[in-house]
Write an enzyme that holds these catalytic residues in place. Structure first.
Site, PDB file in Angstrom:
ATOM      1  N   THR A 196       0.846  -1.198   0.000  1.00 20.65           N
ATOM      2  CA  THR A 196       0.000   0.000   0.000  1.00 20.65           C
ATOM      3  C   THR A 196       0.878   1.243   0.000  1.00 20.65           C
ATOM      4  O   THR A 196       1.847   1.330   0.755  1.00 20.65           O
ATOM      5  CB  THR A 196      -0.912   0.007   1.249  1.00 20.65           C
ATOM      6  OG1 THR A 196      -1.690  -1.183   1.234  1.00 20.65           O
ATOM      7  CG2 THR A 196      -1.833   1.226   1.242  1.00 20.65           C
ATOM      8  N   GLU A 220      -3.096  -7.708   5.394  1.00 23.59           N
ATOM      9  CA  GLU A 220      -2.569  -7.734   6.768  1.00 23.59           C
ATOM     10  C   GLU A 220      -2.843  -9.094   7.437  1.00 23.59           C
ATOM     11  O   GLU A 220      -3.119  -9.175   8.631  1.00 23.59           O
ATOM     12  CB  GLU A 220      -3.070  -6.538   7.581  1.00 23.59           C
ATOM     13  CG  GLU A 220      -2.576  -5.230   6.959  1.00 23.59           C
ATOM     14  CD  GLU A 220      -2.423  -4.072   7.905  1.00 23.59           C
ATOM     15  OE1 GLU A 220      -2.416  -4.294   9.123  1.00 23.59           O
ATOM     16  OE2 GLU A 220      -2.282  -2.941   7.412  1.00 23.59           O
ATOM     17  N   GLN A 227     -28.183  -7.894  -1.399  1.00 18.67           N
ATOM     18  CA  GLN A 227     -29.411  -8.688  -1.564  1.00 18.67           C
ATOM     19  C   GLN A 227     -30.656  -7.838  -1.269  1.00 18.67           C
ATOM     20  O   GLN A 227     -31.644  -7.897  -2.004  1.00 18.67           O
ATOM     21  CB  GLN A 227     -29.356  -9.909  -0.625  1.00 18.67           C
ATOM     22  CG  GLN A 227     -30.402 -10.954  -0.916  1.00 18.67           C
ATOM     23  CD  GLN A 227     -30.163 -11.661  -2.253  1.00 18.67           C
ATOM     24  OE1 GLN A 227     -29.051 -11.663  -2.765  1.00 18.67           O
ATOM     25  NE2 GLN A 227     -31.205 -12.228  -2.819  1.00 18.67           N
TER      26      GLN A 227
HETATM   27  N1  CAA Z   1       4.897 -10.192  18.008  1.00 17.81           N
HETATM   28  C1  CAA Z   1       6.207 -10.385  18.277  1.00 17.81           C
HETATM   29  N2  CAA Z   1       6.916 -11.433  17.790  1.00 17.81           N
HETATM   30  C2  CAA Z   1       6.262 -12.308  16.998  1.00 17.81           C
HETATM   31  C3  CAA Z   1       4.894 -12.172  16.675  1.00 17.81           C
HETATM   32  C4  CAA Z   1       4.200 -11.072  17.215  1.00 17.81           C
HETATM   33  N3  CAA Z   1       2.905 -10.865  16.968  1.00 17.81           N
HETATM   34  N4  CAA Z   1       4.522 -13.182  15.873  1.00 17.81           N
HETATM   35  C5  CAA Z   1       5.616 -13.949  15.694  1.00 17.81           C
HETATM   36  N5  CAA Z   1       6.672 -13.420  16.374  1.00 17.81           N
HETATM   37  C6  CAA Z   1       8.026 -13.950  16.467  1.00 17.81           C
HETATM   38  C7  CAA Z   1       7.985 -15.350  17.048  1.00 17.81           C
HETATM   39  O1  CAA Z   1       8.012 -15.321  18.473  1.00 17.81           O
HETATM   40  C8  CAA Z   1       9.251 -15.960  16.469  1.00 17.81           C
HETATM   41  O2  CAA Z   1      10.377 -15.581  17.211  1.00 17.81           O
HETATM   42  P1  CAA Z   1      11.149 -16.696  18.133  1.00 17.81           P
HETATM   43  O3  CAA Z   1      11.647 -17.716  17.173  1.00 17.81           O
HETATM   44  O4  CAA Z   1      12.211 -15.911  18.830  1.00 17.81           O
HETATM   45  O5  CAA Z   1      10.089 -17.234  19.055  1.00 17.81           O
HETATM   46  C9  CAA Z   1       9.369 -15.302  15.103  1.00 17.81           C
HETATM   47  O6  CAA Z   1       8.583 -14.096  15.161  1.00 17.81           O
HETATM   48  C10 CAA Z   1       8.825 -16.178  13.991  1.00 17.81           C
HETATM   49  O7  CAA Z   1       7.476 -16.448  14.287  1.00 17.81           O
HETATM   50  P2  CAA Z   1       6.704 -17.753  13.776  1.00 17.81           P
HETATM   51  O8  CAA Z   1       7.568 -18.953  13.999  1.00 17.81           O
HETATM   52  O9  CAA Z   1       5.341 -17.738  14.355  1.00 17.81           O
HETATM   53  O10 CAA Z   1       6.661 -17.464  12.198  1.00 17.81           O
HETATM   54  P3  CAA Z   1       5.931 -18.250  11.036  1.00 17.81           P
HETATM   55  O11 CAA Z   1       6.842 -18.297   9.877  1.00 17.81           O
HETATM   56  O12 CAA Z   1       5.358 -19.545  11.545  1.00 17.81           O
HETATM   57  O13 CAA Z   1       4.734 -17.239  10.616  1.00 17.81           O
HETATM   58  C11 CAA Z   1       2.552 -16.234  10.602  1.00 17.81           C
HETATM   59  C12 CAA Z   1       3.651 -16.983  11.396  1.00 17.81           C
HETATM   60  C13 CAA Z   1       1.565 -15.798  11.673  1.00 17.81           C
HETATM   61  C14 CAA Z   1       1.855 -17.146   9.605  1.00 17.81           C
HETATM   62  C15 CAA Z   1       3.156 -14.997   9.888  1.00 17.81           C
HETATM   63  O14 CAA Z   1       4.019 -15.369   8.830  1.00 17.81           O
HETATM   64  C16 CAA Z   1       2.084 -14.075   9.324  1.00 17.81           C
HETATM   65  O15 CAA Z   1       1.503 -13.274  10.059  1.00 17.81           O
HETATM   66  N6  CAA Z   1       1.829 -14.175   8.001  1.00 17.81           N
HETATM   67  C17 CAA Z   1       0.957 -13.207   7.317  1.00 17.81           C
HETATM   68  C18 CAA Z   1       1.757 -12.018   6.860  1.00 17.81           C
HETATM   69  C19 CAA Z   1       0.908 -10.798   6.694  1.00 17.81           C
HETATM   70  O16 CAA Z   1       0.068 -10.468   7.500  1.00 17.81           O
HETATM   71  N7  CAA Z   1       1.172 -10.075   5.622  1.00 17.81           N
HETATM   72  C20 CAA Z   1       0.495  -8.857   5.363  1.00 17.81           C
HETATM   73  C21 CAA Z   1       1.432  -7.911   4.660  1.00 17.81           C
HETATM   74  S1  CAA Z   1       0.993  -6.219   4.737  1.00 17.81           S
HETATM   75  C22 CAA Z   1      -0.243  -6.031   3.599  1.00 17.81           C
HETATM   76  O17 CAA Z   1      -1.181  -6.727   3.650  1.00 17.81           O
HETATM   77  C23 CAA Z   1      -0.146  -4.979   2.585  1.00 17.81           C
HETATM   78  C24 CAA Z   1      -0.331  -3.638   3.077  1.00 17.81           C
HETATM   79  O18 CAA Z   1       0.367  -2.698   2.644  1.00 17.81           O
HETATM   80  C25 CAA Z   1      -1.401  -3.370   4.045  1.00 17.81           C
END
Ligand code: CAA
Length: 388
Positions: free
Chosen positions: A163, A371, A344
């Site tokens: 965005t 997001e 609808q």
């Molecule tokens: N706060 C702080 N730390 C966090 C966290 C949070 N909410 N969520 C994860 N972490 C940390 C974890 O603790 C972990 O650290 P440690 O290894 O030290 O514990 C690290 O981040 C990795 O976390 P995960 O192992 O949970 O990561 P994952 O690869 O399994 O992914 C997921 C988890 C929730 C699926 C994540 O990838 C996700 O949210 N995916 C969606 C991405 C997204 O929302 N994209 C939107 C982009 S923006 C957009 O839409 C466009 C725009 O301009 C608006």
């Protein structure tokens, strides 16, 4: 009973902010939203006016030139803007949530002075680039790379669906800083502060989207983009965590955006059902219609309550990641359901571009996608239930 948030129960500050936001939304946004949608016009001047009112730095502490209000008050203002046009509210939501959270939490005093203060004053528009064509829900698999060149960093790669990529003054960009032969997954990602006039930053043409058509969404090509060490945010390798923290705040904004879309669809439906007559009676006299409107209103209230609950938890410093995901999940599915009912109820008119529920239906869809998709929100919630 009103569908919008009304004064009783609000503090004096909240009441004033809601009135200011509602007045701005109804005079400067709503009358033009359909035209901006048709022409895909991004009204930079309107965003600048939102900035002058302080709406681009609402939660930024006053010490950094922000309004310094709590998260619930911010959501109240954002709902009013989003009810007029979700495409405008997304700029307000992203700036207040993601780049601001990142700089408040992890910026150096110099970075806050240079970037956060003008952002809070509304002089700079900031965006966020995490996703890539092959790294959407699995954001940690992103491949754009920063390599060291002496003290400098050189960025290469392509970000997707960002965005304001073509309209922001600066972007917070997530790229890998680990070695290609020694990948560290989420821990190999860093965040850089990138002014969009830096040589090597190239935004693609605005995407032709189903909804939110007045907001700019584009790819970003990073081509030997050279940055100084002072443009790295926080610690090297912590960029994914910063992105997730930013998204915790961002998802609340998208939740209230979805509430606003649903609320607007309900307001329009109520007015239409009072006026439209079939079989010698207004539609609102049919019990099937009354039940539909009752269900729509109940879901709007429930979605708003969840968003406010999550914001209040965050304000109190309690863990709110799962609450934010619950709010976004429920509110975005509410927006899709309520706008479907609204189309609808409007029948043939609802399917026509001339009637605003058609736009609301299109705008609602992305709240289930960006997001973090509804599936990603369910992953976050399920992990929190199992203590992960
Ligand atoms: N706060 C702080 N730390 C966090 C966290 C949070 N909410 N969520 C994860 N972490 C940390 C974890 O603790 C972990 O650290 P440690 O290894 O030290 O514990 C690290 O981040 C990795 O976390 P995960 O192992 O949970 O990561 P994952 O690869 O399994 O992914 C997921 C988890 C929730 C699926 C994540 O990838 C996700 O949210 N995916 C969606 C991405 C997204 O929302 N994209 C939107 C982009 S923006 C957009 O839409 C466009 C725009 O301009 C608006």
């Amino acid at each position: 009973m009103s569908i919008a948030v009304e004064s009783p129960g609000l503090s004096e500050t909240q009441r004033q902010i809601v009135e200011l936001a509602r007045d701005f939304a109804r005079t400067k946004i709503e009358p033009f939203a359909a035209e901006w949608d048709r022409t895909r016009h991004f009204p930079r001047d309107v965003i600048a006016e939102l900035g002058e009112l302080g709406f681009l730095g609402m939660c930024t502490p006053e010490a950094w030139d922000g309004m310094g209000v709590d998260g619930v008050t911010y959501l109240l203002a954002l709902e009013e803007i989003a009810a007029a046009d979700a495409a405008i509210s997304v700029s307000m939501s992203i700036q207040n949530a993601i780049p601001t959270t990142m700089l408040v939490k992890h910026g150096t005093p110099e970075q806050r002075e240079r970037w956060l203060k003008p952002m809070a004053r509304g002089e700079l528009l900031a965006g966020f680039a995490l996703s890539e064509a092959e790294a959407g829900s699995d954001a940690a698999s992103l491949r754009s790379q920063a390599t060291k060149d002496g003290k400098h960093w050189v960025l290469n790669g392509t970000k997707a669906w960002a965005t304001n990529a073509g309209t922001a003054d600066l972007m917070m960009i997530m790229v890998r800083t680990d070695e290609p032969d020694r990948r560290r997954g989420a821990k190999g990602i860093s965040t850089f502060i990138v002014p969009t006039d830096t040589p090597g930053y190239r935004a693609g043409k605005p995407e032709d989207k189903m909804g939110l058509r007045a907001s700019n969404t584009a790819t970003v090509a990073l081509e030997d983009l050279k940055l100084g060490p002072e443009q790295l945010l926080g610690d090297e390798g912590m960029g994914f965590v910063y992105a997730m923290e930013g998204l915790d705040a961002g998802r609340l904004g998208i939740a209230i955006q979805a509430v606003a879309i649903a609320r607007r669809a309900l307001e329009l439906s109520l007015a239409y059902c009072a006026e439209r007559r079939q079989f010698d009676r207004p539609l609102q006299d049919f019990q099937a219609v009354q039940f539909k409107l009752a269900d729509m209103a109940t879901r709007v209230e429930a979605a708003r309550a969840l968003a406010h609950l999550a914001a209040a938890r965050k304000d109190r410093g309690e863990p709110a990641t799962a609450s934010a995901s619950m709010a976004k999940l429920f509110a975005s599915e509410t927006a899709m359901w309520v706008t479907t009912q609204a189309v609808q109820l409007f029948g043939g008119y609802g399917y026509m571009r001339d009637f605003p529920v058609e736009k609301l239906f299109r705008d609602a869809k992305v709240t289930e996608i960006y997001e973090g998709t509804s599936e990603v929100q369910r992953i976050v919630i399920a992990r929190s239930l199992s203590g992960r």
